[in-house]
Structure formats: structure tokens, C-alpha cells
Design an enzyme around this catalytic site. Structure first.
Site, PDB file in Angstrom:
ATOM      1  N   GLU A 218     -82.832 -54.645   2.565  1.00 25.89           N
ATOM      2  CA  GLU A 218     -82.556 -55.244   3.875  1.00 25.89           C
ATOM      3  C   GLU A 218     -82.105 -54.229   4.919  1.00 25.89           C
ATOM      4  O   GLU A 218     -82.146 -54.521   6.119  1.00 25.89           O
ATOM      5  CB  GLU A 218     -81.510 -56.360   3.728  1.00 25.89           C
ATOM      6  CG  GLU A 218     -80.112 -55.896   3.376  1.00 25.89           C
ATOM      7  CD  GLU A 218     -79.850 -55.790   1.885  1.00 25.89           C
ATOM      8  OE1 GLU A 218     -78.699 -56.019   1.477  1.00 25.89           O
ATOM      9  OE2 GLU A 218     -80.786 -55.469   1.133  1.00 25.89           O
TER      10      GLU A 218
ATOM     11  N   CYS B 197     -79.125 -55.792  -5.831  1.00 27.08           N
ATOM     12  CA  CYS B 197     -77.905 -55.075  -6.203  1.00 27.08           C
ATOM     13  C   CYS B 197     -76.998 -55.952  -7.075  1.00 27.08           C
ATOM     14  O   CYS B 197     -77.310 -56.210  -8.221  1.00 27.08           O
ATOM     15  CB  CYS B 197     -77.200 -54.553  -4.957  1.00 27.08           C
ATOM     16  SG  CYS B 197     -75.978 -53.257  -5.316  1.00 27.08           S
TER      17      CYS B 197
ATOM     18  N   HIS C 236     -80.962 -51.662  -1.716  1.00 21.40           N
ATOM     19  CA  HIS C 236     -80.861 -52.656  -0.642  1.00 21.40           C
ATOM     20  C   HIS C 236     -82.096 -52.592   0.259  1.00 21.40           C
ATOM     21  O   HIS C 236     -82.184 -51.735   1.144  1.00 21.40           O
ATOM     22  CB  HIS C 236     -79.595 -52.411   0.183  1.00 21.40           C
ATOM     23  CG  HIS C 236     -78.342 -52.806  -0.526  1.00 21.40           C
ATOM     24  ND1 HIS C 236     -77.799 -54.072  -0.435  1.00 21.40           N
ATOM     25  CD2 HIS C 236     -77.548 -52.107  -1.380  1.00 21.40           C
ATOM     26  CE1 HIS C 236     -76.712 -54.133  -1.191  1.00 21.40           C
ATOM     27  NE2 HIS C 236     -76.529 -52.960  -1.762  1.00 21.40           N
TER      28      HIS C 236
END
Length: 363
Positions: free
Chosen positions: A178, A86, A176
Site C-alpha cells: 500500500e 505483514c 507493504h
């Protein structure tokens, strides 16, 4: 095996509220990592931290703004793989000669990426021509890639959703990986740390326990430690771990502030005194806390009031014990993230938890 002998990854934090999730995914892959804010990353490298790979986190700033965070330029010259997420993608693109622009359609929420070309990042996970759900959260986007990069995946509002320089092993994603809202995200991070970076995955929680005990003993020496104990998972784990390291040099202080559920205080005292045999001071300070909170309606003020009172009580009990050189506490990491940026980084305070942001200024 000591911490220093583990292969490790440096995560450079640009202030994302989910940077610690990156660390969690890396550790789930069996790899040791450390998170450091962007403005201290160069000092960490200069001090001898020798990462086998680097991850650039997301962040709330816009790379288009003057003075916005940047990665140390040296990280692009280390010859190690980089995963940029990002904001990390945007600053990498800017620093390597690409272009990032504001004013395009912002995204927050689910999006689908379409795979256009193969990449080591999603080898064995995503197939060319497939569409896969990811989680986007951005206001700016890359509009021109640096030399050497090519597009591997696009989404409706992110023409460079995945862009890589496979030769230099630089991998950038606009989404993202994660967060759990990107279902295959942990697999992508696993690919990066284990296949691309080639790390063995020799770090485990068992290794962490052994090394933590060793570090605590070395740090504390013959001093005494006061541990703030709430009875919750975090402070309980910290207390038991410290007790394994230094035994009765540890004294736990359980502050009964009058806000616990019925019978909980008795359970905490019994567990730690009778089961774990840890020295424990039961400080009944309910009248003091409830008196200080009387008439206070602002939640932030309440949290800071509670935080100050906790420290006041701990310091009083430390004087009773005598020779206490350390105050220990266990804190759920989301509390740290919401309260104050990690180790001086740029993340924004959401609210001050009493045992983090609620602590007095001197701490």
C-alpha cells in the site's frame, strides 16, 4: 446507485498506521471498501456487510504475544479472496495452522523480493526470476506455512515474502504493497481487487459525492448543522458538500484564534460569505486562545487546550444559532491516524491533533 449496491471489500484493521493507504489503493481501483477494527469485524459481518473480498492489514503487535489481535475465524470460511499484509500474513498463518516466530532479523526499510513461481497476485506485473523493490516493516516472520500454501517470492530476511494458496485465493505478503515505497504495490492491489476478486470497479468519487449528499440529507433531516471551518481544504470540502445537501440549514463557524497568517481570516470570510453564499459566523477569539496558551510549553497540552477551546466556541455559537443538532468538521485522515485509532482499533497514538485527539472526553 446507492452505497449498498456497490460491490465492496472489507479491510480488517490490526492497528497499522498505513491502513488507510490500503483503502486508498482499493478505491483508486474503483472499488468501494470499508475499514473496521479486528475486534468489530465479526459484528460488521453479522450485521449483513457482505464483502466480495477481505484484506487483513499490518499492525504493531506480535502474534507471538498472548492476547494479540486475531481475525474472526469466520473470514477464512466465507469463500472470498483474502489478501493478508505483514501482521495480516502472520495472523492468517497462525490461525490456519502455520508457525510464526520472533527473534529473527527484523526489517524496516527497502528490500528486494525474488520471484520464484507464478501467482495471480503479480500476474502481468512481476516475472519469475526477477527481483523487485518492496517496503518491509516487521519484527516477526512466518517460519512454517499452513497446509495448502506455497512460496512465491522470498527476500533476504523473509523466506515467505509472498506465500499463497491459489486454490482458496488466499494471498499473503510480508511487505507493504500500500505504500509508495513499494513501487508496484498499487498494481498488486489492483490485481487482487479487479482480477482475483473480479470486482467491476463501479465506485467513483462522483458516486461518493452523490451518495454523501443523499446520506447527509437523510441523517440531518430538518435539523441545523454547525460546521467548524478553518479555511483549509478538509473543512472547506466538508462545508461545501454539506451546503449542497441541506442549504441554509448549515452555519459555518470560523474561529479566528490569532494564529493564522496575515490576511488569511479575511480571505476565508470573503470566500465563504461572498462566493459560496454560506451562512458564516466569524468568531474572533484570538485573545481567548492566546491567553489560554500563554506559558504552556508542552506540545500535547497545547493541542488539547486548543481542541477544548474550539469545542467551547462551537457550542456557544450553536446556542446562538438555535436548534443545531449536529457539529460537522473536515479532517485530513493522517490527523485521525496519528491521534487515535480508527473507530476503536488498536493503533498507537503518535500525537493528538486538536480536532481529533484534542477534543474533550465527552466527544
Amino acid at each position: 446507485m446507492t452505497q449498498a449496491t456497490h460491490e465492496h471489500i472489507l479491510i480488517i484493521d490490526f492497528g497499522s498506521q498505513v491502513t488507510q493507504l490500503i483503502a486508498r489503493r482499493v478505491r483508486e481501483a474503483g472499488v468501494y471498501c470499508e475499514v473496521h477494527p479486528y475486534n468489530r469485524a465479526q459484528a460488521v459481518l453479522d450485521a449483513g456487510f457482505d464483502p466480495k473480498a477481505i484484506i487483513l492489514s499490518g499492525g504493531p503487535a506480535s502474534v507471538c504475544d498472548a492476547g494479540s489481535p486475531r481475525a474472526p475465524q469466520a473470514v477464512f470460511e466465507l469463500g472470498v479472496p483474502i489478501l493478508a499484509i505483514c501482521y495480516g500474513q502472520q495472523t492468517l498463518a497462525t490461525q490456519l495452522g502455520g508457525v510464526v516466530e520472533s527473534g529473527h532479523a527484523a526489517e524496516f526499510g527497502r528490500a528486494d523480493v525474488e520471484i520464484l513461481a507464478p501467482s495471480a497476485l503479480f500476474d502481468g506485473v512481476w516475472e519469475i526470476g526477477g527481483r523487485y523493490p518492496v517496503w518491509m516493516s516487521h519484527g516477526d516472520r512466518v517460519t512454517q506455512l499452513p497446509d495448502g500454501f506455497s512460496v512465491k517470492a522470498t527476500s533476504e530476511n523473509a523466506p515467505f515474502a509472498v506465500a499463497t494458496d491459489e486454490a482458496r485465493r488466499f494471498y499473503t505478503v510480508m511487505f507493504h504493497p500500500e505504500v509508495v515505497h513499494t513501487p508496484d504495490g498499487s498494481k498488486l492491489i489492483h490485481n487482487f481487487v479487479r482480477k482475483i476478486a473480479g470486482l467491476r470497479g463501479d465506485w467513483t468519487m462522483a458516486a461518493f459525492r452523490e451518495e454523501a449528499i443523499e446520506r447527509i440529507r437523510a441523517q440531518v433531516g430538518t435539523s441545523k448543522v454547525i460546521c467548524g471551518l478553518s479555511g483549509g481544504v478538509d473543512s472547506s470540502v466538508a462545508a461545501v458538500l454539506i451546503h449542497e445537501a441541506i442549504g441554509d440549514q448549515l452555519t459555518c463557524v470560523y474561529v479566528d484564534h490569532g494564529l493564522m497568517r496575515a490576511g488569511e481570516s479575511d480571505q476565508v470570510v470573503s470566500l465563504f460569505r461572498d462566493h459560496y453564499n454560506i451562512p458564516l459566523i466569524h468568531a474572533d477569539e484570538s485573545a481567548r486562545f492566546l491567553g489560554a496558551l500563554a506559558g504552556v510549553s508542552d506540545p500535547e497540552t497545547k493541542r488539547k487546550t486548543i481542541g477544548k477551546l474550539f469545542i467551547d466556541v462551537f457550542e456557544e455559537k450553536a446556542r446562538m444559532v438555535g436548534g443545531a443538532g449536529f457539529l460537522a468538521q473536515g479532517t485530513l485522515y493522517p490527523d485521525v491516524i496519528e491521534s487515535v485509532s480508527f473507530d476503536g482499533g488498536p493503533s498507537v497514538t503518535i500525537k493528538s491533533h486538536h480536532n481529533v485527539g484534542g477534543r474533550p472526553e465527552r466527544m
